[in-house]
Structures are given as structure tokens and as C-alpha cells.
Scaffold this motif. Structure first.
Motif, PDB file in Angstrom:
ATOM      1  N   ALA A  57      40.452  36.725  42.861  1.00  0.00           N
ATOM      2  CA  ALA A  57      39.462  36.069  41.999  1.00  0.00           C
ATOM      3  C   ALA A  57      40.008  35.889  40.586  1.00  0.00           C
ATOM      4  N   GLY A  60      42.721  33.095  40.524  1.00  0.00           N
ATOM      5  CA  GLY A  60      42.086  31.784  40.572  1.00  0.00           C
ATOM      6  C   GLY A  60      41.366  31.448  39.277  1.00  0.00           C
ATOM      7  N   ALA A  61      40.685  32.446  38.691  1.00  0.00           N
ATOM      8  CA  ALA A  61      39.961  32.227  37.438  1.00  0.00           C
ATOM      9  C   ALA A  61      40.919  31.918  36.293  1.00  0.00           C
ATOM     10  N   ILE A 142      34.765  35.878  46.406  1.00  0.00           N
ATOM     11  CA  ILE A 142      35.933  35.511  45.603  1.00  0.00           C
ATOM     12  C   ILE A 142      35.692  34.200  44.866  1.00  0.00           C
ATOM     13  N   THR A 146      35.579  33.844  40.865  1.00  0.00           N
ATOM     14  CA  THR A 146      36.559  32.927  40.275  1.00  0.00           C
ATOM     15  C   THR A 146      35.884  31.958  39.320  1.00  0.00           C
ATOM     16  N   TYR A 149      34.318  33.924  36.121  1.00  0.00           N
ATOM     17  CA  TYR A 149      35.291  34.414  35.145  1.00  0.00           C
ATOM     18  C   TYR A 149      36.148  33.305  34.551  1.00  0.00           C
ATOM     19  N   SER A 150      36.251  32.168  35.238  1.00  0.00           N
ATOM     20  CA  SER A 150      37.027  31.063  34.670  1.00  0.00           C
ATOM     21  C   SER A 150      36.411  30.573  33.364  1.00  0.00           C
ATOM     22  N   THR A 206      36.818  42.422  35.652  1.00  0.00           N
ATOM     23  CA  THR A 206      36.713  41.843  36.995  1.00  0.00           C
ATOM     24  C   THR A 206      36.651  42.936  38.056  1.00  0.00           C
TER      25      THR A 206
END
Length: 269
Positions: A57, A60-61, A142, A146, A149-150, A206
Motif C-alpha cells: 500500500a 503504491g501510495a 491495499i 493506497t 495515503y497517496s 501506514t
């Protein structure tokens, strides 16, 4: 008379000594008490799931957050407005609510969209239609973490990029560097020093927020602790071990981030 510099032992913060004492007490309980040892063996199976969800995650973020930050700082108003809307919208929704939305609304919509696109293949009998159950809850969690947090990581990247002196960017353009080469060789290396410490703190966050995936039944540390305690009624001992495992991971990473910050400060001098 010259003043003596404090010894290394004297420079150790008291909070860290208190944490070390708690760790020793927890480790002693697990190694000497059969009940705590049994709980630890049960919950340790969820450590890999917790770390897997957190790492994937966060990776990706980070990628998505960098793209959003580049959109916000691109100077193109349409891209900047879209990115700003994305950040403000996602940050305004509690993570748990967004987790449920992705798991029970987003996942069926994605599966339905894939089946709609594959209608000719499904009709010809070449492929089987997907079912919602094929979208594993681990991956739903996930995806949710992602996206959530992005938005926060995008703000970290944006702050780091905007902290770079504009004069250096203008000088790079005057020398004929393309926008991509300017970002790669001038902006990003300098922004990275500002970005890394808060990025490390977000990774620690996270890991803590990954406990929310237990609401979907994902077999992480929290979920295994919930199931074990409800079956044995040993809530005190179980959640002591749960806290011990999370503290071990997060404090270790926090110390690593602090060491990285100190090293960067020494390099700047």
C-alpha cells in the motif's frame, strides 16, 4: 576548566529507555509465561500480512502521490485543480469509511466494469465472468490504503518540490534542460532531503493504520488478536501482545527515520 561533553549514555533520551524497559518486560513475559507464549505464536502469523499490506500500500501510495504532486506543481491549471480536488476529497474522508466504500462499493463496481468490457469474450465462451469474491479482501484493503495515503504523500512531495529555490529551476531552463531533466537532476535530488523524513513517518503511520483492515476480516495481527481473545476471553494478555508487536515494528522504524534525519542534518552542515 573545559566543560566535559556528555557521554553517549547520558545523551540517550529517557523516553527511549522507558520504551526499552517495556520491550524487555514484554519479551520476558512472552518467553517465561506459557499463556503469553501461546498468544504470541498465534498472533505472529499475522505479522507477515500486516507488513505485506503496509509495504504494498505504501509503495503504491508513494508512486500515486508523486504523480498527484507533479500535477499540482505542473503550472497547468486543469491538472492542478484536479489534483487539488483529489487531495482535499480523499483527506476529508476517514480511512475506515473509505475502506468500507472500496470493499463493498468500489470492488463490485470494478468487477462489473471488467465484465462489461469483456462481454464479447464472455458471450463467446472464451472467458468466465468475474465474481466479486474473486477480488480478495486483502487487495481491497491495499487499494483503499493506497488511495488514502497517496493524498497525504502528495502533499509531502509538493512541499519538497516547492522548497527548491526557483532560481535553480530557471537557471536549468536557461541552460536548455528539458522539464523532465530539470526535475530529475535539479529538483528531485534536493527535494528528496526534505521529503524523506516525513515520508518515513508516513510509513510508520501506514503500519499502524493497517490495523483497520481487520474490519474486513483480513488475518492481520489485530484480527487474529480479536479472534483469539473472543475465544479464550484472555483480552488483557492478548492485547498486550498485540500492542507489543505493533510497538516493536513502529518504534524500530521511528528510530530508523530519526537516524536518517540526523545523518541528513550532518550532511547539510
Amino acid at each position: 576548566m573545559p566543560r566535559r561533553s556528555p557521554s553517549r549514555t547520558a545523551r540517550i533520551p529517557y523516553w527511549l529507555l522507558a520504551m526499552a524497559l517495556l520491550f524487555v518486560i514484554g519479551l520476558w513475559q512472552i518467553t517465561t509465561d506459557a499463556g503469553y507464549a501461546a498468544i504470541f505464536r498465534t498472533l505472529s502469523g499475522g505479522v507477515l500480512t500486516t507488513l505485506w499490506v503496509s509495504f504494498v500500500a505504501f509503495a503504491g501510495a508513494t508512486v500515486l502521490g508523486l504523480l498527484i504532486a507533479l500535477m499540482r506543481t505542473s503550472g497547468v491549471r486543469v491538472l492542478s485543480e484536479i489534483a487539488t480536488f483529489y487531495v482535499e476529497f480523499i483527506r476529508g474522508i476517514p480511512i475506515l469509511v473509505f475502506l468500507f466504500y472500496v470493499a463493498f462499493v468500489g470492488a463490485p463496481a470494478i468487477v462489473g466494469g471488467i465484465n462489461w468490457l469483456a462481454t464479447p469474450l464472455i458471450g463467446a465462451g472464451l472467458v468466465e465472468p468475474l465474481t466479486v469474491r474473486a477480488f480478495d479482501f486483502v487487495w481491497r484493503a491495499i487499494v483503499a490504503l493506497t488511495v488514502c495515503y497517496s493524498a497525504f504523500i502528495a502533499e509531502i512531495f509538493r512541499a519538497g518540490i516547492e522548497a527548491v529555490d526557483r532560481g535553480q529551476i530557471e537557471a536549468a531552463r536557461a541552460l536548455g534542460l528539458s522539464p523532465w531533466r530539470t526535475f530529475r537532476f535539479i529538483v528531485f535530488p534536493q527535494a528528496l532531503r526534505t521529503i524523506l523524513p516525513p515520508l518515513g513517518n508516513d510509513f510508520v503511520a501506514t503500519i499502524k493504520d493497517s490495523a483497520l483492515v481487520s474490519a474486513l476480516g483480513v488475518q492481520d495481527i489485530t484480527q487474529l488478536g480479536k479472534v483469539y481473545s473472543s475465544g479464550t476471553f484472555r483480552f488483557f494478555e492478548t492485547y498486550n501482545v498485540v500492542a507489543f508487536l505493533y510497538l516493536t515494528m513502529t518504534i524500530s522504524l521511528s528510530l530508523l527515520v530519526r537516524a536518517m534525519e540526523q545523518r541528513m542534518k550532518r550532511e547539510r552542515r
